[in-house]
Write an enzyme that holds these catalytic residues in place. Structure first.
Site, PDB file in Angstrom:
ATOM      1  N   GLY A  18       7.777  45.206 -71.116  1.00  0.00           N
ATOM      2  CA  GLY A  18       7.571  43.793 -71.478  1.00  0.00           C
ATOM      3  C   GLY A  18       6.338  43.245 -70.769  1.00  0.00           C
ATOM      4  O   GLY A  18       6.127  43.505 -69.588  1.00  0.00           O
ATOM      5  N   ARG A  28      -7.973  43.213 -64.366  1.00  0.00           N
ATOM      6  CA  ARG A  28      -9.306  42.805 -63.886  1.00  0.00           C
ATOM      7  C   ARG A  28      -9.557  43.336 -62.468  1.00  0.00           C
ATOM      8  O   ARG A  28     -10.635  43.881 -62.168  1.00  0.00           O
ATOM      9  CB  ARG A  28      -9.374  41.281 -63.912  1.00  0.00           C
ATOM     10  CG  ARG A  28     -10.622  40.672 -63.303  1.00  0.00           C
ATOM     11  CD  ARG A  28     -10.529  39.161 -63.448  1.00  0.00           C
ATOM     12  NE  ARG A  28     -11.629  38.464 -62.819  1.00  0.00           N
ATOM     13  CZ  ARG A  28     -11.628  38.037 -61.565  1.00  0.00           C
ATOM     14  NH1 ARG A  28     -10.577  38.275 -60.785  1.00  0.00           N
ATOM     15  NH2 ARG A  28     -12.656  37.394 -61.075  1.00  0.00           N
ATOM     16  N   ARG A  79       6.971  49.740 -75.485  1.00  0.00           N
ATOM     17  CA  ARG A  79       8.051  50.526 -74.857  1.00  0.00           C
ATOM     18  C   ARG A  79       8.043  51.848 -75.621  1.00  0.00           C
ATOM     19  O   ARG A  79       8.378  51.877 -76.796  1.00  0.00           O
ATOM     20  CB  ARG A  79       9.389  49.802 -75.014  1.00  0.00           C
ATOM     21  CG  ARG A  79       9.399  48.397 -74.379  1.00  0.00           C
ATOM     22  CD  ARG A  79      10.800  47.822 -74.405  1.00  0.00           C
ATOM     23  NE  ARG A  79      10.829  46.382 -74.232  1.00  0.00           N
ATOM     24  CZ  ARG A  79      10.817  45.744 -73.063  1.00  0.00           C
ATOM     25  NH1 ARG A  79      10.760  46.439 -71.948  1.00  0.00           N
ATOM     26  NH2 ARG A  79      10.869  44.434 -73.017  1.00  0.00           N
ATOM     27  N   ASP A 110      10.458  48.786 -63.734  1.00  0.00           N
ATOM     28  CA  ASP A 110      11.061  50.024 -63.209  1.00  0.00           C
ATOM     29  C   ASP A 110      11.114  51.138 -64.256  1.00  0.00           C
ATOM     30  O   ASP A 110      10.972  52.305 -63.921  1.00  0.00           O
ATOM     31  CB  ASP A 110      12.453  49.739 -62.631  1.00  0.00           C
ATOM     32  CG  ASP A 110      13.437  49.373 -63.714  1.00  0.00           C
ATOM     33  OD1 ASP A 110      13.127  48.480 -64.525  1.00  0.00           O
ATOM     34  OD2 ASP A 110      14.515  49.998 -63.769  1.00  0.00           O
ATOM     35  N   THR A 133       6.680  42.403 -64.023  1.00  0.00           N
ATOM     36  CA  THR A 133       7.784  42.057 -64.926  1.00  0.00           C
ATOM     37  C   THR A 133       8.249  40.641 -64.605  1.00  0.00           C
ATOM     38  O   THR A 133       8.309  40.271 -63.428  1.00  0.00           O
ATOM     39  CB  THR A 133       8.984  43.028 -64.801  1.00  0.00           C
ATOM     40  OG1 THR A 133      10.155  42.398 -65.363  1.00  0.00           O
ATOM     41  CG2 THR A 133       9.310  43.390 -63.370  1.00  0.00           C
ATOM     42  N   ILE A 134       8.594  39.885 -65.636  1.00  0.00           N
ATOM     43  CA  ILE A 134       9.062  38.515 -65.365  1.00  0.00           C
ATOM     44  C   ILE A 134      10.442  38.526 -64.716  1.00  0.00           C
ATOM     45  O   ILE A 134      10.882  37.525 -64.176  1.00  0.00           O
ATOM     46  CB  ILE A 134       9.108  37.640 -66.650  1.00  0.00           C
ATOM     47  CG1 ILE A 134      10.102  38.188 -67.682  1.00  0.00           C
ATOM     48  CG2 ILE A 134       7.727  37.455 -67.228  1.00  0.00           C
ATOM     49  CD1 ILE A 134      10.488  37.179 -68.756  1.00  0.00           C
ATOM     50  N   ASP A 135      11.132  39.675 -64.773  1.00  0.00           N
ATOM     51  CA  ASP A 135      12.521  39.716 -64.309  1.00  0.00           C
ATOM     52  C   ASP A 135      12.674  39.780 -62.779  1.00  0.00           C
ATOM     53  O   ASP A 135      13.747  39.525 -62.257  1.00  0.00           O
ATOM     54  CB  ASP A 135      13.249  40.925 -64.918  1.00  0.00           C
ATOM     55  CG  ASP A 135      13.516  40.726 -66.397  1.00  0.00           C
ATOM     56  OD1 ASP A 135      13.467  39.573 -66.858  1.00  0.00           O
ATOM     57  OD2 ASP A 135      13.767  41.729 -67.096  1.00  0.00           O
ATOM     58  N   ASP A 137      13.044  42.234 -60.879  1.00  0.00           N
ATOM     59  CA  ASP A 137      14.212  43.056 -60.541  1.00  0.00           C
ATOM     60  C   ASP A 137      13.808  44.431 -60.014  1.00  0.00           C
ATOM     61  O   ASP A 137      14.416  45.447 -60.363  1.00  0.00           O
ATOM     62  CB  ASP A 137      15.143  43.186 -61.759  1.00  0.00           C
ATOM     63  CG  ASP A 137      14.435  43.775 -62.963  1.00  0.00           C
ATOM     64  OD1 ASP A 137      13.192  43.891 -62.931  1.00  0.00           O
ATOM     65  OD2 ASP A 137      15.117  44.134 -63.933  1.00  0.00           O
ATOM     66  N   MET A 177      15.687  34.289 -70.029  1.00  0.00           N
ATOM     67  CA  MET A 177      15.577  35.753 -70.137  1.00  0.00           C
ATOM     68  C   MET A 177      16.196  36.457 -68.934  1.00  0.00           C
ATOM     69  O   MET A 177      16.370  35.858 -67.870  1.00  0.00           O
ATOM     70  CB  MET A 177      14.124  36.157 -70.297  1.00  0.00           C
ATOM     71  CG  MET A 177      13.710  36.159 -71.747  1.00  0.00           C
ATOM     72  SD  MET A 177      12.122  36.927 -71.986  1.00  0.00           S
ATOM     73  CE  MET A 177      12.296  37.458 -73.681  1.00  0.00           C
ATOM     74  N   ARG A 179      17.897  40.452 -69.210  1.00  0.00           N
ATOM     75  CA  ARG A 179      18.935  41.302 -69.799  1.00  0.00           C
ATOM     76  C   ARG A 179      19.778  41.936 -68.697  1.00  0.00           C
ATOM     77  O   ARG A 179      20.978  42.057 -68.814  1.00  0.00           O
ATOM     78  CB  ARG A 179      18.246  42.372 -70.650  1.00  0.00           C
ATOM     79  CG  ARG A 179      19.150  43.085 -71.596  1.00  0.00           C
ATOM     80  CD  ARG A 179      18.401  43.767 -72.705  1.00  0.00           C
ATOM     81  NE  ARG A 179      17.103  44.331 -72.293  1.00  0.00           N
ATOM     82  CZ  ARG A 179      16.095  44.521 -73.126  1.00  0.00           C
ATOM     83  NH1 ARG A 179      16.204  44.189 -74.384  1.00  0.00           N
ATOM     84  NH2 ARG A 179      14.966  45.055 -72.689  1.00  0.00           N
ATOM     85  N   LYS A 221      31.696  12.212 -65.609  1.00  0.00           N
ATOM     86  CA  LYS A 221      30.424  12.940 -65.509  1.00  0.00           C
ATOM     87  C   LYS A 221      30.339  13.871 -66.726  1.00  0.00           C
ATOM     88  O   LYS A 221      30.875  14.977 -66.742  1.00  0.00           O
ATOM     89  CB  LYS A 221      30.369  13.766 -64.211  1.00  0.00           C
ATOM     90  CG  LYS A 221      29.045  14.478 -64.006  1.00  0.00           C
ATOM     91  CD  LYS A 221      29.067  15.294 -62.729  1.00  0.00           C
ATOM     92  CE  LYS A 221      27.710  15.837 -62.327  1.00  0.00           C
ATOM     93  NZ  LYS A 221      27.119  16.788 -63.225  1.00  0.00           N
TER      94      LYS A 221
END
Ligand code: F6P
Length: 330
Positions: A18, A28, A79, A110, A133-135, A137, A177, A179, A221
């Site tokens: 991703g 760069r 991928r 990973d 990775t944005i995750d 992890d 996001m 997973r 509330k």
């Protein structure tokens, strides 16, 4: 300049898995650090797919001009299933050898690092990973490229939803996001004052959530924000909605799935900085003979972790943070 025992003249760089905002800044940095050291640098298109298909082009300093501020990746990404097999990896190796490329920088998560481990064991090409990775992890680094931007995008979007949620006195379930990882949910949820945060790393007690929603209703509330990682144990916001709607048929509940907007956009300052540092150090690693590691940052210092040890940091969610969510949500 080569300081390691082995001479490196030409290096390849690719982005895989991703995409994440800041990958361009890392490309760069790799290209310009390589050129600074008189290396030839080759850009490999679409990750391992381009390696197998020989979609490789020489890069100059100008090739990476005006990209530090852009999301996505100029090298594109994929991928690649074919790289799981020895035959695919062999094709990739032959394409590198044909051009005399003797070192590889892999920017990805990973899964991409696992591919690099197999590749470097089978063939004589040193590989350096850059955690992108944005995750967030990956165990062994406090940052991964793109996480900061993704979380800020999520926070901005959730704040907007909160305005309308508040105006209508509604319950909102917002899916972010992740997973396999709950970091985006946890960070963005705490930052937006979510009442509940559902993440893959923890089992969720739905009865407990229903009980607290009923108790809040008694206190009038009516506004409640539930942030759900797409891979939580119910399978995302739609599933959580179904269950809550059954248990609370009278409640006004809406679902909002943020999706891929979290992966795009201009990288934040932090992501540009860590990408630039990691890209620079990846090339230094190749030249110093520090091979088959990935570049991470711990306590603001560079760390070089064997690619083989790159595993998902599942389950490493801070108990203190979870406690904070509970206390602040009352
Ligand atoms: O890159 C990580 C990630 O964004 C995960 O958070 C998400 O589950 C997955 O990728 C989505 O992948 P795709 O874009 O291939 O559907």
């Amino acid at each position: 300049m080569n300081r390691g025992s082995r001479k490196i003249n030409r290096i390849g760089v690719l982005t895989s898995g991703g995409d994440s905002p800041g990958m361009n800044a890392a490309i760069r940095a790799v290209v310009r650090t390589g050129i600074f050291h008189d290396l030839e640098v080759y850009g490999i298109m679409r990750g391992y797919q381009g390696l197998i298909e020989d979609d490789i082009q020489k890069m100059e300093s100008r090739s990476v001009a005006n990209i530090i501020q852009r999301g996505g990746t100029i090298l594109k990404t994929a991928r690649c299933k074919e790289f799981y097999d020895y035959e695919g990896r062999k094709k990739g190796y032959d394409n590198l050898k044909k051009r005399g490329i003797d070192g590889l920088v892999i920017i990805g998560g990973d899964g991409s690092f696992r591919g690099a481990v197999e590749f470097s064991k089978e063939f004589d090409i040193p590989c350096i990973g850059i955690a992108g990775t944005i995750d967030k992890d990956i165990l062994g680094t406090d940052f991964t490229i793109g996480f900061d931007t993704a979380v800020n995008t999520a926070v901005e979007a959730i704040d907007k939803v909160r305005d309308t949620m508040d105006a209508h006195d509604r319950i909102f379930i917002i899916e972010v996001m992740g997973r396999d990882a709950g970091y985006i949910a946890l960070h963005s949820g705490i930052a937006t004052g979510a009442e509940n945060i559902l993440i893959p790393e923890r089992k969720t007690d739905m009865d407990d959530i229903v009980k607290s929603l009923l108790e809040k209703e008694r206190r009038k509330k009516l506004v409640n924000l539930i942030v759900v990682a797409e891979g939580d144990d119910f399978g995302g916001a739609e599933e959580v909605h179904k269950i809550l709607k059954e248990k609370l048929p009278m409640a006004e509940i809406r679902v909002c799935i943020l999706g891929h907007i979290q992966r795009g956009g201009a990288p934040s300052c932090i992501d540009r900085l860590i990408a630039s540092r990691m890209g620079y150090h990846a090339v230094e690693c190749l030249l110093e003979g520090r091979h088959n590691v990935f570049v991470g940052i711990q306590n603001n210092r560079m760390h070089y972790i064997p690619l083989e040890n790159a595993v998902k940091s599942k389950g490493k969610i801070s108990e203190e943070w979870l406690k904070i969510v509970k206390i602040l949500a009352s």
